[in-house]
Design an enzyme around this catalytic site. Structure first.
Site, PDB file in Angstrom:
ATOM      1  N   TRP A  64      -5.223  12.147   0.511  1.00 31.91           N
ATOM      2  CA  TRP A  64      -6.357  13.032   0.754  1.00 31.91           C
ATOM      3  C   TRP A  64      -7.350  12.205   1.579  1.00 31.91           C
ATOM      4  O   TRP A  64      -8.158  11.458   1.024  1.00 31.91           O
ATOM      5  CB  TRP A  64      -7.024  13.455  -0.555  1.00 31.91           C
ATOM      6  CG  TRP A  64      -6.157  14.286  -1.450  1.00 31.91           C
ATOM      7  CD1 TRP A  64      -6.136  15.655  -1.509  1.00 31.91           C
ATOM      8  CD2 TRP A  64      -5.208  13.819  -2.417  1.00 31.91           C
ATOM      9  NE1 TRP A  64      -5.212  16.054  -2.453  1.00 31.91           N
ATOM     10  CE2 TRP A  64      -4.629  14.961  -3.020  1.00 31.91           C
ATOM     11  CE3 TRP A  64      -4.767  12.551  -2.835  1.00 31.91           C
ATOM     12  CZ2 TRP A  64      -3.650  14.867  -4.019  1.00 31.91           C
ATOM     13  CZ3 TRP A  64      -3.792  12.456  -3.816  1.00 31.91           C
ATOM     14  CH2 TRP A  64      -3.245  13.599  -4.393  1.00 31.91           C
ATOM     15  N   ALA A  76       2.790  -6.261   3.061  1.00 30.90           N
ATOM     16  CA  ALA A  76       3.464  -7.469   3.577  1.00 30.90           C
ATOM     17  C   ALA A  76       2.835  -7.868   4.912  1.00 30.90           C
ATOM     18  O   ALA A  76       2.428  -9.023   5.105  1.00 30.90           O
ATOM     19  CB  ALA A  76       4.960  -7.215   3.741  1.00 30.90           C
ATOM     20  N   GLY A  77       2.757  -6.901   5.815  1.00 30.71           N
ATOM     21  CA  GLY A  77       2.191  -7.198   7.133  1.00 30.71           C
ATOM     22  C   GLY A  77       0.704  -7.546   7.059  1.00 30.71           C
ATOM     23  O   GLY A  77       0.224  -8.414   7.791  1.00 30.71           O
ATOM     24  N   ASP A  78      -0.021  -6.888   6.166  1.00 27.82           N
ATOM     25  CA  ASP A  78      -1.477  -7.139   6.046  1.00 27.82           C
ATOM     26  C   ASP A  78      -1.739  -8.562   5.556  1.00 27.82           C
ATOM     27  O   ASP A  78      -2.630  -9.257   6.057  1.00 27.82           O
ATOM     28  CB  ASP A  78      -2.123  -6.157   5.053  1.00 27.82           C
ATOM     29  CG  ASP A  78      -1.836  -4.703   5.402  1.00 27.82           C
ATOM     30  OD1 ASP A  78      -1.606  -4.416   6.596  1.00 27.82           O
ATOM     31  OD2 ASP A  78      -1.849  -3.857   4.477  1.00 27.82           O
TER      32      ASP A  78
HETATM   33  P1  ADP Z   1       4.888  -4.521   8.020  1.00 24.13           P
HETATM   34  O1  ADP Z   1       4.565  -4.598   6.555  1.00 24.13           O
HETATM   35  O2  ADP Z   1       3.668  -4.592   8.890  1.00 24.13           O
HETATM   36  O3  ADP Z   1       5.848  -3.422   8.391  1.00 24.13           O
HETATM   37  P2  ADP Z   1       7.090  -6.396   8.078  1.00 24.13           P
HETATM   38  O4  ADP Z   1       7.875  -5.509   7.173  1.00 24.13           O
HETATM   39  O5  ADP Z   1       7.718  -6.726   9.374  1.00 24.13           O
HETATM   40  O6  ADP Z   1       5.627  -5.874   8.386  1.00 24.13           O
HETATM   41  O7  ADP Z   1       6.798  -7.721   7.249  1.00 24.13           O
HETATM   42  C1  ADP Z   1       5.710  -8.565   7.522  1.00 24.13           C
HETATM   43  C2  ADP Z   1       6.059  -9.959   7.096  1.00 24.13           C
HETATM   44  O8  ADP Z   1       6.330  -9.964   5.687  1.00 24.13           O
HETATM   45  C3  ADP Z   1       7.309 -10.518   7.738  1.00 24.13           C
HETATM   46  O9  ADP Z   1       7.039 -11.136   8.981  1.00 24.13           O
HETATM   47  C4  ADP Z   1       7.758 -11.537   6.706  1.00 24.13           C
HETATM   48  O10 ADP Z   1       7.046 -12.740   6.893  1.00 24.13           O
HETATM   49  C5  ADP Z   1       7.324 -10.898   5.386  1.00 24.13           C
HETATM   50  N1  ADP Z   1       8.448 -10.212   4.738  1.00 24.13           N
HETATM   51  C6  ADP Z   1       8.736  -8.894   4.751  1.00 24.13           C
HETATM   52  N2  ADP Z   1       9.863  -8.619   4.041  1.00 24.13           N
HETATM   53  C7  ADP Z   1      10.300  -9.817   3.548  1.00 24.13           C
HETATM   54  C8  ADP Z   1      11.407 -10.239   2.736  1.00 24.13           C
HETATM   55  N3  ADP Z   1      12.334  -9.379   2.272  1.00 24.13           N
HETATM   56  N4  ADP Z   1      11.513 -11.550   2.431  1.00 24.13           N
HETATM   57  C9  ADP Z   1      10.615 -12.455   2.870  1.00 24.13           C
HETATM   58  N5  ADP Z   1       9.554 -12.117   3.642  1.00 24.13           N
HETATM   59  C10 ADP Z   1       9.393 -10.822   3.991  1.00 24.13           C
END
Ligand code: ADP
Length: 306
Positions: A101, A255-257
């Site tokens: 929302w 993860a990306g953040d």
């Molecule tokens: P976003 O969340 O922006 O889509 P990604 O999925 O590419 O970005 O992941 C961002 C970063 O998180 C990667 O560059 C890596 O360092 C880390 N990461 C993501 N998935 C894994 C994993 N399965 N194991 C270890 N590191 C991971």
């Protein structure tokens, strides 16, 4: 002390809390998450968040949460009779799905006042925003944001941008891709995620993504690629940083953040971008092993990244 300004939307989050229809209230949002991780790992930085909230009680709670997290909320604009965006996490047999929302959230008006943006940027050394920040704005607000960013760069500020492609937030994909490229052209550092870039820009490999951004003049490009190596390019180097993959991932939210926060922390301390990428990988590796966007990290220092 370096001053960081993150710009975007933080939302209220309702996360499952055990019993059906029991939820815990939290706050999260891509650019805010990065500011939050940065505050955890680099307490010497002066970090501010630029957004708009309403004047109701949950908006005040959110602002208090910024302050309690070590994020300066002085630039936050309060819009009468508005409130913050909300999302709810559904858990079904371990699979997460989301309801949002946010269509009329206060944050959509964050860049209506171009002068307020310029004032906040004047107080910063390093400015960070994302494709989601852009997606929630109307066109005049986007123009205000671009104008303020171009002015900030003329004054020597550094601008970083995560493309964070979210087609559902845009009118159409053509508008999304053209606006993202326009935004990237006025940045010093772009941090795309290859998975999404491949889908929406048709990149065949990570090198295509690098070349597309380098081709419009972006000097520093860091391409994240899930558990695959991170590939980067600067005016003086090209390289890859190997990711140590987590096999039993719990939740990839943020993860990306968190990765971006690791990169920013190191480069703002004057270290090489490759060191920043390593820090980003360590941080994101911890984050994907826990539930939720904001994962409290063990004290940073020697051995903390194991
Ligand atoms: P976003 O969340 O922006 O889509 P990604 O999925 O590419 O970005 O992941 C961002 C970063 O998180 C990667 O560059 C890596 O360092 C880390 N990461 C993501 N998935 C894994 C994993 N399965 N194991 C270890 N590191 C991971």
């Amino acid at each position: 002390m370096k001053r960081v300004l993150a710009i975007g939307e933080c939302m209220a989050e309702l996360a499952p809390a055990g019993q059906p229809r029991d939820f815990t209230l939290g706050f999260a949002g891509d650019t805010f998450n990065t500011a939050w991780y940065l505050a955890q790992i680099a307490p010497d930085l002066d970090i501010s968040y630029f957004t708009a909230i309403g004047d109701d009680s949950i908006s005040q709670d959110m602002q208090s949460f910024f302050d309690a997290s070590g994020i300066n909320s002085t630039p936050v604009q309060v819009i009468p009779d508005k409130t913050v965006g909300l999302y709810l996490i559904h858990l079904n047999n371990g699979e997460r799905s989301f309801s949002y929302w946010r269509d009329s959230s206060a944050a959509r008006q964050l860049a209506v006042d171009g002068a307020a943006l310029q004032t906040a940027m004047a107080e910063a050394d390093f400015i960070y925003y994302s494709g989601i920040t852009l997606a929630i704005l109307d066109q005049p607000s986007r123009e205000n944001l671009f104008q303020a960013l171009r002015q900030a760069r003329r004054h020597g500020k550094e601008v970083a941008f995560d493309t964070n492609l979210r087609p559902r937030l845009w009118t159409d994909t053509q508008q999304m891709t053209s606006t993202i490229m326009e935004a990237a052209a006025c940045c010093d550092l772009v941090l795309p995620s290859y998975d999404d870039e491949a889908v929406w820009f048709g990149d065949r490999n990570v090198q295509d993504t690098i070349e597309r951004y380098a081709g419009i003049g972006v000097r520093q490009i860091v391409v994240k690629n899930s558990d695959q190596s991170v590939v980067f390019q600067t005016p003086t180097q090209r390289g890859t940083v190997t990711v140590d993959p987590v096999t039993d991932v719990i939740d990839t939210t943020a993860a990306g953040d968190s990765f971006n926060a690791g990169v920013f922390a190191e480069i703002l301390m004057g270290r090489d971008i490759s060191i920043g990428i390593e820090r980003g990988c360590q941080l994101a590796r911890q984050v994907v092993q826990h539930k939720g966007a904001l994962v409290c990290l063990p004290p940073q220092g020697e051995g903390a990244s194991q």
